[in-house]
Design a protein around this motif. Structure first.
Motif, mmCIF file in Angstrom:
data_model
loop_
_atom_site.group_PDB
_atom_site.id
_atom_site.type_symbol
_atom_site.label_atom_id
_atom_site.label_comp_id
_atom_site.label_asym_id
_atom_site.label_seq_id
_atom_site.Cartn_x
_atom_site.Cartn_y
_atom_site.Cartn_z
ATOM 1 N N VAL A 148 -14.470 -52.314 -28.560
ATOM 2 C CA VAL A 148 -13.486 -51.864 -27.702
ATOM 3 C C VAL A 148 -12.412 -52.758 -27.602
ATOM 4 O O VAL A 148 -11.153 -52.553 -27.738
ATOM 5 C CB VAL A 148 -13.725 -51.926 -26.206
ATOM 6 N N GLU A 149 -12.836 -54.187 -27.821
ATOM 7 C CA GLU A 149 -11.695 -55.108 -28.026
ATOM 8 C C GLU A 149 -10.867 -54.897 -29.417
ATOM 9 O O GLU A 149 -9.738 -55.085 -29.192
ATOM 10 C CB GLU A 149 -12.252 -56.530 -28.219
ATOM 11 N N LEU A 195 -10.589 -52.055 -31.083
ATOM 12 C CA LEU A 195 -9.676 -50.943 -30.987
ATOM 13 C C LEU A 195 -8.581 -51.008 -30.130
ATOM 14 O O LEU A 195 -7.455 -50.671 -30.294
ATOM 15 C CB LEU A 195 -10.600 -49.981 -30.247
ATOM 16 N N LEU A 196 -8.611 -52.125 -29.056
ATOM 17 C CA LEU A 196 -7.515 -52.232 -28.371
ATOM 18 C C LEU A 196 -6.429 -53.389 -28.762
ATOM 19 O O LEU A 196 -5.318 -53.676 -28.418
ATOM 20 C CB LEU A 196 -7.871 -52.693 -26.586
ATOM 21 N N HIS A 254 -7.122 -56.417 -28.989
ATOM 22 C CA HIS A 254 -7.242 -57.626 -28.234
ATOM 23 C C HIS A 254 -7.800 -58.834 -29.124
ATOM 24 O O HIS A 254 -8.641 -58.796 -29.548
ATOM 25 C CB HIS A 254 -8.284 -57.576 -27.035
#
Length: 503
Positions: A397-398, A400-401, A403
């Protein structure tokens, strides 16, 4: 069934379908491995005049292992006038003085070894390698992380492959110094054996892309430059450079018969930190390079394998909804008398789980493990992989975002045998909120277990038990280590004498 119940079942089946696709890919890897197993790589020739080689040792706060590393590298058999060693130290603790003294001792013995210390960590490991490359004298560059202990014949077994001008990198297989330390290190060893023995061999010998693993490999210096050099916009600079180099037309060689022993993490939080970095970096690399790969004129087989390789960690992201939906789906279908439909789960789980079992059994058989050794850790291996899903899903998720986080090193403690103390070691992984989520999922799976026992749907129990055990083990072990480390840090702070501010 109302629309919500239908949506739950459809979502559950869809997640299982995608996971079974990734799981079935392991059958492809095993097939390619056995198909090309005897296609042994051999050097095109042998150098009449050996080339100059630089060995780079990137380190950061490695007080427990740096001397072991330097000693092993200085004992590598190669003409001394053709071997240069760089200790690339970004440390901010006692490692600096330990490494500096160690370098001086070996330099006095006639070794061409340099201590290079940066006052900043720009680019982290990639930045240190890039900085060292500016000063390097070698035509070829080998890299070893701090936890490695290379064999004296490492260069003798690798450098001659570069007589082929198209070879850009040679990677050897990792072996594990502390494999028998605990069940956790045994499981990690099996995970890594599967990656190196089966995946690397299958990809390399079938003509697909594979990657330098950040250590225990040798690069042609020209390859690094022509591929764009070390870049630090991902957490896996090694994977990134590997794919860029192969896109530029360079060929790689993997040597499973040549091993480089290394230490693997003995603590759960350190293991999770390492896995988080690898998972996040692989997705960052996928986002960065897959468009270039798909737009290239590479064969379809190469593109397909690159996709599965770089996106494999998406499976962890899907494990979370699977864990949430599994008990609900069972409850919905049982409450409507759909016992027969439950049997549809079996093919999906077979593709997603049996493939994993056969994959790792094959890797252990290939390294000569006994039949009992091949089988006894499989349930634990499956549970541990499930338990890691929260940690690795967060990493995905990090990525993909977008971050951005710093390069978090894996603590190396210099331990090999069971019983060696680690509690008082200085280096510890960061404490996070993840154990709470993991233990919550374990409790949630317990409810599912009680429900299926009550309804007599016993075939679902093995899957639910694996999820419960995986999340429970990873969460509890992480929490206990974090609590222990927190008390240790508080005790250390209380033991420090009072000082004036700024003293």
């Amino acid at each position: 069934m109302d629309p919500l119940e239908i949506a739950v079942v459809v979502a559950y089946v869809a997640v299982l379908l995608v996971l079974s696709l990734y799981g079935s890919h392991r059958y492809v890897m095993a097939y390619l491995y056995y198909r090309h197993k005897y296609k042994l790589p051999t050097p095109q020739g042998r150098f009449q005049a050996l080339p100059r080689v630089t060995i780079q040792l990137p380190i950061f706060n490695e007080m427990y292992v740096v001397e072991r590393l330097v000693e092993a590298v200085c004992k590598i058999a190669y003409p001394r006038d053709l071997l240069e060693i760089q200790v690339l130290d970004d440390s901010i603790d006692e490692t600096r003085e330990i490494a500096r003294r160690c370098v001086e001792r070996w330099r006095e013995q006639g070794i061409d070894i340099a201590y290079i210390h940066r006052t900043n960590r720009q680019g982290f490991k990639a930045g240190a390698l890039e900085n060292g490359l500016k000063l390097a004298k070698g035509e070829f560059v080998a890299v070893f992380d701090a936890d490695f202990v290379p064999e004296p014949d490492f260069l003798e077994k690798t450098v001659h492959f570069f007589t082929d001008p198209g070879i850009g990198m040679v990677q050897v297989r990792w072996e594990h110094l502390n494999r028998s330390y605990s069940a956790l290190t045994q499981a990690q060893s099996i995970f890594l054996d599967g990656h190196f023995v089966i995946e690397h061999t299958a990809r390399n010998r079938s003509g697909c892309f594979f990657n330098f693993n950040g250590t225990a490999g040798v690069w042609r210096r020209e390859t690094i430059a022509s591929a764009g050099g070390w870049q630090h916009d991902t957490l896996t600079e090694d994977l990134d450079l590997s794919y860029r180099a192969q896109l530029a037309g360079w060929r790689f060689v993997f040597l499973p018969q040549v091993v480089a022993p290394a230490e693997i993490p003995v603590e759960m939080n350190a293991f999770k930190s390492q896995q988080h970095r690898w998972a996040k970096g692989s997705i960052q690399t996928a986002l960065k390079l897959l468009p270039r790969i798909f737009a290239s004129d590479l064969p379809f087989q190469v593109k397909k394998e690159a996709f599965f390789h770089l996106t494999a960690n998406f499976a962890y992201l899907l494990m979370i909804p699977l864990a949430v939906l599994m008990p609900i789906s069972v409850i919905v279908r049982v409450s409507h008398g759909w016992f027969e439909v439950l049997l549809l789960d079996i093919p999906f789980f077979a593709a997603a789980t049996l493939s994993v079992c056969s994959f790792y059994v094959a890797s252990q058989r290939e390294i000569g493990a006994s039949r009992w050794q091949q089988l006894k850790y499989l349930p634990f291996l499956m549970a541990l992989g499930i338990g890691l899903s929260v940690n690795n899903a967060r990493a995905v998720v990090e990525a993909l975002l977008g971050h951005q986080t710093g390069f978090t090193r894996t603590p190396k403690l210099g331990v090999r045998k069971a019983g060696e103390p680690v509690a008082k070691k200085r280096y510890k992984a960061a404490i996070t909120w993840q154990p709470v989520v993991e233990l919550s999922l374990a409790i949630y799976m317990t409810y599912g277990i009680l429900f299926v026992i009550d309804r007599g749907v016993y075939y679902s129990l093995p899957f639910l038990f694996l999820f419960q055990a995986g999340y429970g083990y990873v969460g509890l072990k992480s929490l206990l280590e974090g609590t222990r480390d927190l008390w240790a840090r508080l005790g250390l702070m209380q033991a420090q004498p009072d000082v004036e501010p700024g003293a």
